[in-house]
Design a protein around this motif. Structure first.
Motif, PDB file in Angstrom:
ATOM      1  N   GLU A  48      -4.123   3.358  11.416  1.00 45.46           N
ATOM      2  CA  GLU A  48      -3.079   4.324  11.773  1.00 45.46           C
ATOM      3  C   GLU A  48      -2.450   3.984  13.123  1.00 45.46           C
ATOM      4  N   LYS A  49      -3.277   3.576  14.081  1.00 44.12           N
ATOM      5  CA  LYS A  49      -2.749   3.236  15.408  1.00 44.12           C
ATOM      6  C   LYS A  49      -1.884   1.972  15.363  1.00 44.12           C
ATOM      7  N   LEU A  50      -2.287   1.014  14.554  1.00 40.34           N
ATOM      8  CA  LEU A  50      -1.471  -0.197  14.413  1.00 40.34           C
ATOM      9  C   LEU A  50      -0.106   0.141  13.826  1.00 40.34           C
ATOM     10  N   ASN A  51      -0.084   1.007  12.827  1.00 39.27           N
ATOM     11  CA  ASN A  51       1.192   1.415  12.222  1.00 39.27           C
ATOM     12  C   ASN A  51       2.054   2.172  13.226  1.00 39.27           C
ATOM     13  N   THR A  52       1.409   2.996  14.045  1.00 41.39           N
ATOM     14  CA  THR A  52       2.135   3.754  15.075  1.00 41.39           C
ATOM     15  C   THR A  52       2.814   2.821  16.070  1.00 41.39           C
ATOM     16  N   HIS A  53       2.205   1.668  16.318  1.00 43.94           N
ATOM     17  CA  HIS A  53       2.758   0.707  17.272  1.00 43.94           C
ATOM     18  C   HIS A  53       3.650  -0.343  16.603  1.00 43.94           C
ATOM     19  N   GLY A  54       4.078  -0.076  15.380  1.00 43.62           N
ATOM     20  CA  GLY A  54       5.085  -0.922  14.748  1.00 43.62           C
ATOM     21  C   GLY A  54       4.568  -2.053  13.879  1.00 43.62           C
ATOM     22  N   PHE A  55       3.260  -2.140  13.677  1.00 41.95           N
ATOM     23  CA  PHE A  55       2.714  -3.174  12.797  1.00 41.95           C
ATOM     24  C   PHE A  55       2.588  -2.641  11.371  1.00 41.95           C
ATOM     25  N   THR A  83     -10.937   3.312  -6.229  1.00 40.49           N
ATOM     26  CA  THR A  83     -10.750   1.947  -6.727  1.00 40.49           C
ATOM     27  C   THR A  83      -9.285   1.546  -6.771  1.00 40.49           C
ATOM     28  N   GLU A  84      -8.434   2.482  -7.208  1.00 41.61           N
ATOM     29  CA  GLU A  84      -7.013   2.180  -7.347  1.00 41.61           C
ATOM     30  C   GLU A  84      -6.370   1.895  -5.988  1.00 41.61           C
ATOM     31  N   GLU A  85      -6.733   2.705  -4.977  1.00 42.20           N
ATOM     32  CA  GLU A  85      -6.133   2.518  -3.658  1.00 42.20           C
ATOM     33  C   GLU A  85      -6.602   1.212  -3.022  1.00 42.20           C
ATOM     34  N   ARG A  86      -7.881   0.891  -3.183  1.00 40.11           N
ATOM     35  CA  ARG A  86      -8.375  -0.372  -2.647  1.00 40.11           C
ATOM     36  C   ARG A  86      -7.656  -1.555  -3.288  1.00 40.11           C
ATOM     37  N   ALA A  87      -7.523  -1.481  -4.620  1.00 42.08           N
ATOM     38  CA  ALA A  87      -6.856  -2.571  -5.342  1.00 42.08           C
ATOM     39  C   ALA A  87      -5.397  -2.688  -4.919  1.00 42.08           C
ATOM     40  N   ARG A  88      -4.737  -1.546  -4.743  1.00 42.55           N
ATOM     41  CA  ARG A  88      -3.318  -1.555  -4.351  1.00 42.55           C
ATOM     42  C   ARG A  88      -3.145  -2.146  -2.946  1.00 42.55           C
ATOM     43  N   ASN A  89      -3.996  -1.736  -2.007  1.00 41.67           N
ATOM     44  CA  ASN A  89      -3.898  -2.256  -0.637  1.00 41.67           C
ATOM     45  C   ASN A  89      -4.173  -3.752  -0.590  1.00 41.67           C
ATOM     46  N   GLN A  90      -5.165  -4.176  -1.365  1.00 43.10           N
ATOM     47  CA  GLN A  90      -5.466  -5.607  -1.399  1.00 43.10           C
ATOM     48  C   GLN A  90      -4.310  -6.400  -1.984  1.00 43.10           C
ATOM     49  N   GLU A  91      -3.678  -5.854  -3.013  1.00 44.97           N
ATOM     50  CA  GLU A  91      -2.555  -6.543  -3.650  1.00 44.97           C
ATOM     51  C   GLU A  91      -1.389  -6.692  -2.679  1.00 44.97           C
ATOM     52  N   VAL A  92      -1.109  -5.636  -1.915  1.00 45.53           N
ATOM     53  CA  VAL A  92      -0.025  -5.700  -0.928  1.00 45.53           C
ATOM     54  C   VAL A  92      -0.341  -6.754   0.129  1.00 45.53           C
ATOM     55  N   PHE A  93      -1.593  -6.772   0.587  1.00 50.75           N
ATOM     56  CA  PHE A  93      -2.004  -7.751   1.591  1.00 50.75           C
ATOM     57  C   PHE A  93      -1.798  -9.176   1.085  1.00 50.75           C
ATOM     58  N   LEU A  94      -2.123  -9.418  -0.175  1.00 50.45           N
ATOM     59  CA  LEU A  94      -2.005 -10.756  -0.738  1.00 50.45           C
ATOM     60  C   LEU A  94      -0.557 -11.154  -1.008  1.00 50.45           C
ATOM     61  N   LYS A  95       0.271 -10.195  -1.406  1.00 54.36           N
ATOM     62  CA  LYS A  95       1.606 -10.523  -1.902  1.00 54.36           C
ATOM     63  C   LYS A  95       2.726 -10.367  -0.877  1.00 54.36           C
ATOM     64  N   GLU A  96       2.466  -9.668   0.216  1.00 50.01           N
ATOM     65  CA  GLU A  96       3.505  -9.468   1.223  1.00 50.01           C
ATOM     66  C   GLU A  96       3.145 -10.227   2.499  1.00 50.01           C
ATOM     67  N   ASP A  97       4.155 -10.548   3.291  1.00 51.11           N
ATOM     68  CA  ASP A  97       3.936 -11.266   4.547  1.00 51.11           C
ATOM     69  C   ASP A  97       3.652 -10.292   5.686  1.00 51.11           C
ATOM     70  N   GLY A  98       2.860 -10.733   6.656  1.00 57.31           N
ATOM     71  CA  GLY A  98       2.694  -9.989   7.900  1.00 57.31           C
ATOM     72  C   GLY A  98       1.888  -8.710   7.816  1.00 57.31           C
ATOM     73  N   ILE A  99       1.061  -8.545   6.792  1.00 58.20           N
ATOM     74  CA  ILE A  99       0.240  -7.341   6.663  1.00 58.20           C
ATOM     75  C   ILE A  99      -1.076  -7.533   7.407  1.00 58.20           C
ATOM     76  N   ILE A 100      -1.487  -6.501   8.161  1.00 60.05           N
ATOM     77  CA  ILE A 100      -2.790  -6.515   8.830  1.00 60.05           C
ATOM     78  C   ILE A 100      -3.728  -5.597   8.057  1.00 60.05           C
TER      79      ILE A 100
END
Length: 598
Positions: free
Chosen positions: A247-254, A265-282
């Protein structure tokens, strides 16, 4: 089917030549012989069984502990035109049945499967009816109780030798000290096989360790200065901390996402998919995340809490820079981290296992407090010799040291004289002569050593106490409000038989090595930078259409080589590392057009 390993390497995988012992390992496996392969993350372990799989007539079964790892491998292989499939409990029943039918019809060359699934539902009976040519046991350290990620279900894999005595087995891992290596060989019946051990060195990773002084601010400063738009992983011990840091990273623009076992399970899978498929995700995560992540362009791994041992640290930091480009491994820790981990080590452990865990944790603490080359220390732990690396914080900024033997003895005396009933804050107040209510109530202001430590700052005393904890001279009792207690190990120091040396400068600063800025690729001119950005945009567009991660199409390293070499024909493009025949035919003209337009 191509029959020569080098032809498959070049035409299917797009690499010009083998690295290290890859060719020797492949030849060994093709000779139907067992092997244990020790190779660092990103060192090319997968090719050691994938290429034999494409040469052998039958099926290669790959045993893997995580669904994410299977999915990544299968996705990448299919993109190369290889017949690969996965079988796991997370798949719908109809999909599992379809995979089994394909296996029976000899339509699959590589089948990825979890160990528990391997032993379920009569799967062995199915394998006995078809031609199995090779078993590959990935993350083989999971079989060892000496290993950092022991999994009981891996112990059953010894049965492979008995049930399929004529099928070769190759066990692979990126993290195993000598004891773990021996344990893997014995538990998997690989005693008569050959061990191939590559260097554990990851020269592209720059190691930094710093003491905690407002960890969130330190993390933000590190990311802002070094990796402002890069993909990275931040490891935390607790789920609550994961949520807070994200949350703090998002607040600071990341762009940040959380990952821990408390999410559904669904949220974990969704977050992992975004991390793999998009650039610049922390990704901010507990250790539940990452073992099977094959994302090559993670530019940094940060630890806000201590791992349990050096193997875990090595494997987690190894998720940075898998593409061979510069990356950072950054960690901050404090006295409370030491106490928390030691307290966790005592949970549900036998006495023998507890001794192993404490021994391994002490090695990690020694690494953190080490005043010399960090890479040299890390490699020595894995029985490998090296020179100073010139690419870690201690090499880039040589620590200034000071003899603090008398101060260490004074701190030990303060702990003893106050009855070994108080935590670090109270001990430091006594040493500094602070008249707090707690000090006055306990009459510790009347002790002869009260105020004898005024020549040091609070931060310096914290560092000395932390080093006493790290060296096991002092224990912290978390069940008794964190009170400090002396151990037998401190006797030589108190008797004057040992000296105690401390780091004079306690806060290390990031410094760029001769390898260049870790966070970015530096081109010679704006035109090259522009082309690289456009190639990345094209790759992202294609990946989104195909619903796959961009790196499955081409790694950053491949795009960089395209920028430097400017190929103009498909034949020239084939000479670029990472461009195999299938990818050349599928994407070649699109990338050539972009290069020619620039």
């Amino acid at each position: 089917m191509l029959r020569k390993p080098l032809d498959i390497l070049q035409n299917t995988f797009g690499y010009p030549q083998f690295r290290g012992a890859q060719s020797e390992i492949i030849d060994h496996v093709l000779g139907n012989r067992d092997a244990l392969v020790l190779m660092p993350t990103g060192g090319g372990k997968s090719l050691c069984y994938q290429i034999p799989a494409l040469i052998f007539e039958g099926l290669t079964v790959v045993i893997s502990p995580l669904i994410a790892l299977m999915q990544n491998q299968v996705m990448a292989l299919r993109e190369l035109g290889v017949e690969a499939a996965a079988l796991n409990s997370g798949m719908p029943l109809l999909d599992r049945q379809r995979v089994i039918e394909d296996v029976q019809a000899n339509k699959v060359k590589l089948l990825y499967i979890a160990p528990e699934r391997l032993f379920a539902d009569g799967f062995f009976d199915l394998l006995k009816k078809i031609q199995v040519s090779l078993f590959a046991i990935d993350e083989a350290h999971c079989v060892s109780q000496w290993g950092h990620d022991f999994r009981p279900e891996y112990l059953r894999l010894s049965a492979l030798h008995e049930i399929f005595p004529n099928v070769p087995r190759i066990a692979l891992t990126a993290t195993a000290d000598s004891a773990t290596q021996n344990d893997i060989q014995e538990r998997l019946n690989l005693t008569y096989g050959r061990t191939f051990k590559s260097s554990f060195d990851r020269p592209n990773i720059q190691y930094h360790v710093t003491t905690k002084n407002n960890a969130v601010s330190q993390l933000l400063s590190f990311i802002t200065s070094q990796h402002k738009s890069d993909a990275g992983i931040v490891y935390c011990m607790s789920r609550k901390k994961v949520e807070s840091i994200s949350e703090k990273l998002n607040t600071h623009g990341f762009k940040s996402l959380p990952y821990h076992a408390g999410l559904n399970t669904e949220e974990r899978a969704r977050n992992q998919e975004v991390f793999l498929k998009e650039d610049g995700i922390i990704m901010v995560a507990t250790i539940a995340f990452g073992m099977g992540i094959d994302k090559p362009d993670v530019r940094f791994v940060a630890h806000l809490d201590l791992p349990k041992n050096l193997e875990a640290y090595y494997q987690e930091t190894g998720r940075a820079g898998r593409d061979g480009l510069p990356a950072d491994a950054w960690m901050t820790y404090g006295q409370q981290d030491i106490a928390k981990v030691r307290n966790l080590l005592g949970t549900n452990q036998s006495r023998a296992q507890l001794a192993i865990e404490h021994q391994k944790f002490n090695a990690l603490l020694s690494y953190c407090e080490n005043l010399k080359c960090r890479r040299k220390y890390l490699l020595k732990y894995f029985d490998e010799k090296s020179d100073d690396c010139g690419n870690c914080d201690n090499c880039l900024t040589k620590p200034e040291t000071i003899d603090t033997t008398e101060e260490a003895r004074l701190a030990l005396s303060a702990i003893f004289r106050t009855g070994q009933l108080y935590g670090a804050t109270h001990i430091i107040d006594v040493l500094l002569g602070n008249e707090t209510d707690k000090v006055s109530t306990a009459s510790h202001n009347s002790l002869a050593l009260f105020g004898k430590g005024k020549h040091k700052t609070k931060q310096e005393w914290q560092a000395i106490l932390r080093q006493l904890l790290a060296k096991d001279y002092v224990l912290q009792d978390m069940e008794n409000f964190g009170s400090l207690k002396l151990t037998e190990a401190c006797r030589p120091l108190l008797k004057g038989e040992e000296t105690f040396v401390s780091r004079k400068l306690y806060m290390s600063k990031l410094k760029t090595s001769s390898m260049g800025t870790p966070s970015s690729v530096v081109f010679n001119n704006d035109e090259d930078n522009s082309l690289f950005s456009k190639l990345k945009e094209l790759r992202l567009e294609l990946a989104r259409k195909a619903n796959i991660p961009p790196y499955v199409i081409f790694h950053d390293k491949t795009l960089i080589e395209m920028v430097f070499n400017r190929p103009t024909t498909l034949d020239e493009l084939s000479g670029i590392q990472g461009v195999g025949t299938t990818k050349r035919d599928k994407y070649g003209n699109l990338f050539l057009n972009q290069i020619l337009q620039n």
